[in-house]
Design a protein around this motif. Structure first.
Motif, PDB file in Angstrom:
ATOM      1  N   TYR A  26      -3.553   3.124  -0.600  1.00 28.39           N
ATOM      2  CA  TYR A  26      -3.993   2.527  -1.566  1.00 28.39           C
ATOM      3  C   TYR A  26      -3.355   1.206  -2.047  1.00 28.39           C
ATOM      4  N   SER A  27      -3.995   0.185  -2.330  1.00 23.88           N
ATOM      5  CA  SER A  27      -3.457  -0.943  -2.488  1.00 23.88           C
ATOM      6  C   SER A  27      -2.748  -0.971  -3.851  1.00 23.88           C
TER       7      SER A  27
ATOM      8  N   SER B 247      -5.313  -3.261  -5.909  1.00 27.24           N
ATOM      9  CA  SER B 247      -6.673  -2.988  -6.122  1.00 27.24           C
ATOM     10  C   SER B 247      -6.875  -1.643  -6.787  1.00 27.24           C
ATOM     11  N   HIS B 248      -5.819  -0.759  -6.459  1.00 23.24           N
ATOM     12  CA  HIS B 248      -5.911   0.612  -6.781  1.00 23.24           C
ATOM     13  C   HIS B 248      -4.754   1.078  -7.488  1.00 23.24           C
TER      14      HIS B 248
ATOM     15  N   GLU C 127      -4.175   4.838  -8.623  1.00 23.10           N
ATOM     16  CA  GLU C 127      -3.810   5.755  -7.602  1.00 23.10           C
ATOM     17  C   GLU C 127      -2.644   5.669  -7.123  1.00 23.10           C
TER      18      GLU C 127
ATOM     19  N   LYS D 273       0.779  -1.110  -0.013  1.00 23.38           N
ATOM     20  CA  LYS D 273      -0.023   0.013   0.184  1.00 23.38           C
ATOM     21  C   LYS D 273       0.909   1.335   0.005  1.00 23.38           C
TER      22      LYS D 273
END
Length: 315
Positions: free
Chosen positions: A65-66, A69-70, A73, A61
């Motif tokens: 934000y991962s 999954s992101h 970002e 992260k």
């Protein structure tokens, strides 16, 4: 507060783990030195953080934000200075920075301002219209940095940014790292030059064979591994019998002649080792003129932890 967290991260090639359940937290505002001999997994870890490699297990992260999954970002918040130059010889310096700035969505007046600021920051504003094919190796490295920082990222990853360059360019890059950090960017810095890490990093992590084996400040690392004590002794004369007795002492790991009437001694961490050494000198009527404690550097700590030097090219 942590800006970057690795949680049980795994990366395998075939069935062999290159990164093996790596957990690591890097605080906002740090210059974090990530060290390890080749094959340790640090470049793989950086590439997963930057979204260039898929993660096989665990998660990373950035700013909450991962990466899994992101990813978009995360990439918005990262500037990557790769070990291999990522610039185009067919474009001018300004066009190179503009190309990467557009990938981050910069347009119009802001785009022009950021390109100019980035080139000025790395000392290449007067070369804005020139192509990298005319640049020295150091100038290319500095342009590489300009392409990574024009969007003012929260996190800047610098993977071996001073490989193969002249001392003047190296000093310019190191000072740039300090300045970027003062301006608010967190830095992850890898290098095979231990003196660079000692000079600029606020904290250090050492990887070996896919795992983080220790992390902390230089002082914290020394306390974690337990410490040998290194001394330089200047004496008024040498005495073979005294030297032989010192070398046979179980708490004195080495006793090496440096030059005439000067020796280096490495003692274990027991409280009596130094007392015993001084007693042996006194017994043989060898006068001690000067005793100097030598602070362990990161290279010594690294060698003790991994059994290899930082520039060891084997995996």
């Amino acid at each position: 507060m942590s800006l970057v967290t690795f949680h049980e991260v795994v990366k395998k090639y075939d069935t062999v783990p290159s990164v093996n359940h790596l957990s690591l937290a890097i605080g906002a505002g740090e210059i974090f030195g990530l060290l390890g001999p080749n094959g340790a997994g640090k470049s793989t870890s950086i590439h997963m953080l930057a979204g260039l490699l898929d993660i096989d297990g665990g998660d990373i992260k950035v700013d909450g934000y991962s990466v899994r999954s992101h990813a978009l970002e995360v990439k918005k918040r990262i500037g990557l200075v790769p070990q291999e130059l990522a610039i185009y010889d067919s474009l001018s310096a300004a066009e190179n920075v503009t190309f990467f700035a557009r990938l981050y969505g910069l347009r119009g007046r802001l785009l022009r301002e950021r390109v100019s600021e980035a080139l000025e920051f790395v000392g290449l504003q007067d070369k804005a219209g020139s192509k990298p094919s005319t640049f020295s190796g150091g100038m290319k490295r500095r342009l590489n940095i300009a392409c990574a920082i024009m969007h003012q990222p929260k996190l800047i990853i610098m993977d071996e940014p001073t490989v193969g360059i002249d001392p003047q360019s190296r000093n310019h890059i190191l000072e740039s790292v300090r300045t970027l950090n003062k301006l608010g960017s967190t830095i992850i810095y890898t290098s095979h030059y231990m003196e660079e890490v000692e000079a600029i990093c606020t904290r250090v992590g050492i990887m070996d064979r896919g795992k983080l084996i220790v992390s902390g400040t230089k002082e914290e690392l020394r306390r974690q591994i337990g410490s040998e004590e290194k001394l330089v002794l200047e004496v008024d004369r040498t005495d073979p019998a005294a030297s032989a007795e010192i070398r046979q002492h179980p708490r004195i790991k080495s006793f090496t002649e440096l030059e005439a009437n000067s020796f280096e001694a490495v003692l274990d961490e027991s409280a009596t080792a130094l007392q015993d050494l001084l007693f042996i000198l006194q017994k043989h009527q060898v006068g001690l003129r000067k005793l100097t404690r030598v602070e362990q550097d990161l290279e010594t700590l690294f060698l003790q932890l991994t059994g290899r030097t930082l520039r060891d090219r084997t995996s």
